[in-house]
Design an enzyme around this catalytic site. Structure first.
Site, PDB file in Angstrom:
ATOM      1  N   GLY A 110      11.401  -2.792   5.423  1.00  0.00           N
ATOM      2  CA  GLY A 110      10.695  -4.080   5.458  1.00  0.00           C
ATOM      3  C   GLY A 110      10.125  -4.431   4.083  1.00  0.00           C
ATOM      4  O   GLY A 110      10.281  -5.556   3.594  1.00  0.00           O
ATOM      5  N   HIS A 111       9.492  -3.449   3.435  1.00  0.00           N
ATOM      6  CA  HIS A 111       8.955  -3.697   2.089  1.00  0.00           C
ATOM      7  C   HIS A 111      10.093  -4.022   1.111  1.00  0.00           C
ATOM      8  O   HIS A 111       9.957  -4.890   0.250  1.00  0.00           O
ATOM      9  CB  HIS A 111       8.245  -2.447   1.549  1.00  0.00           C
ATOM     10  CG  HIS A 111       7.005  -2.062   2.277  1.00  0.00           C
ATOM     11  ND1 HIS A 111       6.907  -0.936   3.047  1.00  0.00           N
ATOM     12  CD2 HIS A 111       5.776  -2.653   2.324  1.00  0.00           C
ATOM     13  CE1 HIS A 111       5.690  -0.832   3.547  1.00  0.00           C
ATOM     14  NE2 HIS A 111       4.983  -1.868   3.125  1.00  0.00           N
TER      15      HIS A 111
ATOM     16  N   LEU B 102       9.201  -3.021  11.779  1.00  0.00           N
ATOM     17  CA  LEU B 102       9.031  -1.869  10.891  1.00  0.00           C
ATOM     18  C   LEU B 102       7.599  -1.880  10.349  1.00  0.00           C
ATOM     19  O   LEU B 102       7.073  -2.924   9.989  1.00  0.00           O
ATOM     20  CB  LEU B 102      10.034  -1.928   9.737  1.00  0.00           C
ATOM     21  CG  LEU B 102      11.511  -1.921  10.122  1.00  0.00           C
ATOM     22  CD1 LEU B 102      12.396  -1.769   8.882  1.00  0.00           C
ATOM     23  CD2 LEU B 102      11.829  -0.807  11.120  1.00  0.00           C
ATOM     24  N   SER B 103       6.996  -0.706  10.315  1.00  0.00           N
ATOM     25  CA  SER B 103       5.612  -0.592   9.856  1.00  0.00           C
ATOM     26  C   SER B 103       5.362   0.831   9.385  1.00  0.00           C
ATOM     27  O   SER B 103       5.910   1.780   9.960  1.00  0.00           O
ATOM     28  CB  SER B 103       4.665  -0.896  11.030  1.00  0.00           C
ATOM     29  OG  SER B 103       3.366  -0.434  10.750  1.00  0.00           O
ATOM     30  N   SER B 104       4.527   0.952   8.361  1.00  0.00           N
ATOM     31  CA  SER B 104       4.168   2.296   7.894  1.00  0.00           C
ATOM     32  C   SER B 104       3.513   3.070   9.030  1.00  0.00           C
ATOM     33  O   SER B 104       3.629   4.289   9.112  1.00  0.00           O
ATOM     34  CB  SER B 104       3.183   2.207   6.727  1.00  0.00           C
ATOM     35  OG  SER B 104       3.798   1.512   5.675  1.00  0.00           O
ATOM     36  N   ARG B 105       2.824   2.355   9.913  1.00  0.00           N
ATOM     37  CA  ARG B 105       2.078   3.031  10.978  1.00  0.00           C
ATOM     38  C   ARG B 105       2.995   3.533  12.108  1.00  0.00           C
ATOM     39  O   ARG B 105       2.552   4.320  12.933  1.00  0.00           O
ATOM     40  CB  ARG B 105       0.955   2.140  11.493  1.00  0.00           C
ATOM     41  CG  ARG B 105      -0.153   2.024  10.424  1.00  0.00           C
ATOM     42  CD  ARG B 105      -1.398   1.327  10.897  1.00  0.00           C
ATOM     43  NE  ARG B 105      -2.488   1.493   9.962  1.00  0.00           N
ATOM     44  CZ  ARG B 105      -2.918   0.565   9.095  1.00  0.00           C
ATOM     45  NH1 ARG B 105      -2.313  -0.601   9.029  1.00  0.00           N
ATOM     46  NH2 ARG B 105      -3.933   0.817   8.297  1.00  0.00           N
TER      47      ARG B 105
ATOM     48  N   LYS C 263       4.938 -10.072   9.272  1.00  0.00           N
ATOM     49  CA  LYS C 263       4.494  -9.231  10.398  1.00  0.00           C
ATOM     50  C   LYS C 263       2.983  -9.378  10.566  1.00  0.00           C
ATOM     51  O   LYS C 263       2.486  -9.485  11.667  1.00  0.00           O
ATOM     52  CB  LYS C 263       4.848  -7.765  10.167  1.00  0.00           C
ATOM     53  CG  LYS C 263       4.342  -6.888  11.324  1.00  0.00           C
ATOM     54  CD  LYS C 263       4.916  -5.502  11.270  1.00  0.00           C
ATOM     55  CE  LYS C 263       4.309  -4.665  10.186  1.00  0.00           C
ATOM     56  NZ  LYS C 263       2.920  -4.259  10.487  1.00  0.00           N
ATOM     57  N   ASP C 264       2.268  -9.367   9.447  1.00  0.00           N
ATOM     58  CA  ASP C 264       0.830  -9.611   9.519  1.00  0.00           C
ATOM     59  C   ASP C 264       0.607 -11.103   9.293  1.00  0.00           C
ATOM     60  O   ASP C 264       0.284 -11.542   8.191  1.00  0.00           O
ATOM     61  CB  ASP C 264       0.091  -8.765   8.494  1.00  0.00           C
ATOM     62  CG  ASP C 264      -1.396  -8.741   8.807  1.00  0.00           C
ATOM     63  OD1 ASP C 264      -1.883  -9.704   9.452  1.00  0.00           O
ATOM     64  OD2 ASP C 264      -2.068  -7.789   8.420  1.00  0.00           O
TER      65      ASP C 264
ATOM     66  N   MET D  54       0.844  -1.199   0.000  1.00  0.00           N
ATOM     67  CA  MET D  54       0.000   0.000   0.000  1.00  0.00           C
ATOM     68  C   MET D  54       0.883   1.254   0.000  1.00  0.00           C
ATOM     69  O   MET D  54       0.440   2.342   0.345  1.00  0.00           O
ATOM     70  CB  MET D  54      -0.928   0.002   1.215  1.00  0.00           C
ATOM     71  CG  MET D  54      -1.893  -1.193   1.178  1.00  0.00           C
ATOM     72  SD  MET D  54      -3.421  -0.921   2.079  1.00  0.00           S
ATOM     73  CE  MET D  54      -2.805  -0.614   3.712  1.00  0.00           C
TER      74      MET D  54
END
Ligand code: PAF
Length: 283
Positions: free
Chosen positions: A36-37, A186-189, A151-152, A30
């Site tokens: 991470g991506h 690591l996360s966008s959030r 992660k998810d 997204m």
């Protein structure tokens, strides 16, 4: 890197690669890309000749009051990162291209057993939105491989299940969770957190790691371990959503007989809802 926004144009570009006998690996995202991506992209490169990434903030997987409008859109930055990491094709469709108005949510893909628990219980409809868009993207890209971050973990299982149930000819690959030095996934959030919250947020990983250590040391009183972790999260400023020791295969509560375990957690900190997990073979 080719940047393509139309389904027909993407199909044409991929057709040429397939004619040349190239294999295709796909990394759906997204956007608002972080390391991470980019590690998912590296994994895709190991697997196939051509790497396709997508950036699409999927409205179907956000509930009312969630952060769809505020979700960070950083397209130019993302494009530069993907180019640097050797992505061959970026597919970046508009909402209208993915969901033409007359057909919005005409067909949905639902993975019932896995979609109503844990994150699915707190975010009704979320996994149906994910399953629907991923199935559409698979239909558009027709990759040989698709790479998702672990992660998810629940999302990963939902996608594996739908791929198997719908006999989709794509191999689903799970890539390890990328973490900051503090252990925070690591996360966008994470971008929603203040500096102080970022420091505190690493407690989420510490609770997972401590719980695993206790299990490996022979403490199989999962309810007690879960309650202890929830209080530690609260003390660190989190509002826990869930913290559960589960069976890796179906995310049902683990029994003392199970050895393939996953500890999954979600908790709110400031404006962010963070998720993380540890999956392991119990000693
Ligand atoms: O994990 C994500 O970023 C999204 O849920 C996905 C898989 C790209 C579907 O929109």
């Amino acid at each position: 890197m080719q940047v393509i926004s139309k389904i027909d144009a993407l199909r044409q570009a991929l057709w040429q690669h397939r004619l040349n006998g190239a294999s295709i690996a796909f990394v759906p995202t997204m956007g608002n890309l972080h390391e991470g991506h980019l590690q998912l992209l590296d994994r895709a490169h190991e697997q196939a000749d051509i790497v396709v990434a997508s950036i699409f903030v999927n409205p179907l997987q956000f509930g009312p009051g969630e952060d769809f409008n505020g979700y960070p859109r950083t397209f130019e930055n993302d494009q530069a990162k993907l180019t640097e990491r050797g992505c061959h094709i970026l597919f970046a469709p508009s909402v209208e291209e993915m969901y033409p108005e007359t057909r919005i949510s005409a067909t949905i893909v639902k993975v019932p057993q896995l979609s109503g628990i844990h994150c699915g219980a707190s975010r009704p409809g979320h996994f149906t939105g994910v399953a629907t868009v991923v199935t559409k993207l698979f239909g558009i890209v027709q990759p040989d491989y698709a790479v998702f971050g672990l992660k998810d973990f629940q999302q990963f299982l939902v996608i594996k299940q739908l791929t198997e149930d719908l006999c989709l000819p794509v191999e689903i690959i799970g890539a390890p969770i990328a973490r900051a030095e503090s252990g925070l996934a690591l996360s966008s959030r994470n971008g929603y957190l203040t500096a102080a919250e970022l420091d505190q947020a690493a407690t989420l990983y510490r609770c997972l790691a401590d719980t695993r250590t206790s299990i490996d040391a022979g403490n199989l009183n999962f309810a007690e371990l879960e309650a202890k972790a929830q209080s530690q999260l609260q003390a660190a400023g989190f509002t826990p959503d869930y913290f559960k020791v589960c069976c890796q295969q179906d995310l049902q509560p683990a029994s003392t007989e199970d050895s393939e375990l996953v500890i999954i957690a979600a908790a709110y900190m400031g404006k962010a809802r963070l998720i993380d997990n540890l999956h392991f073979h119990r000693l």
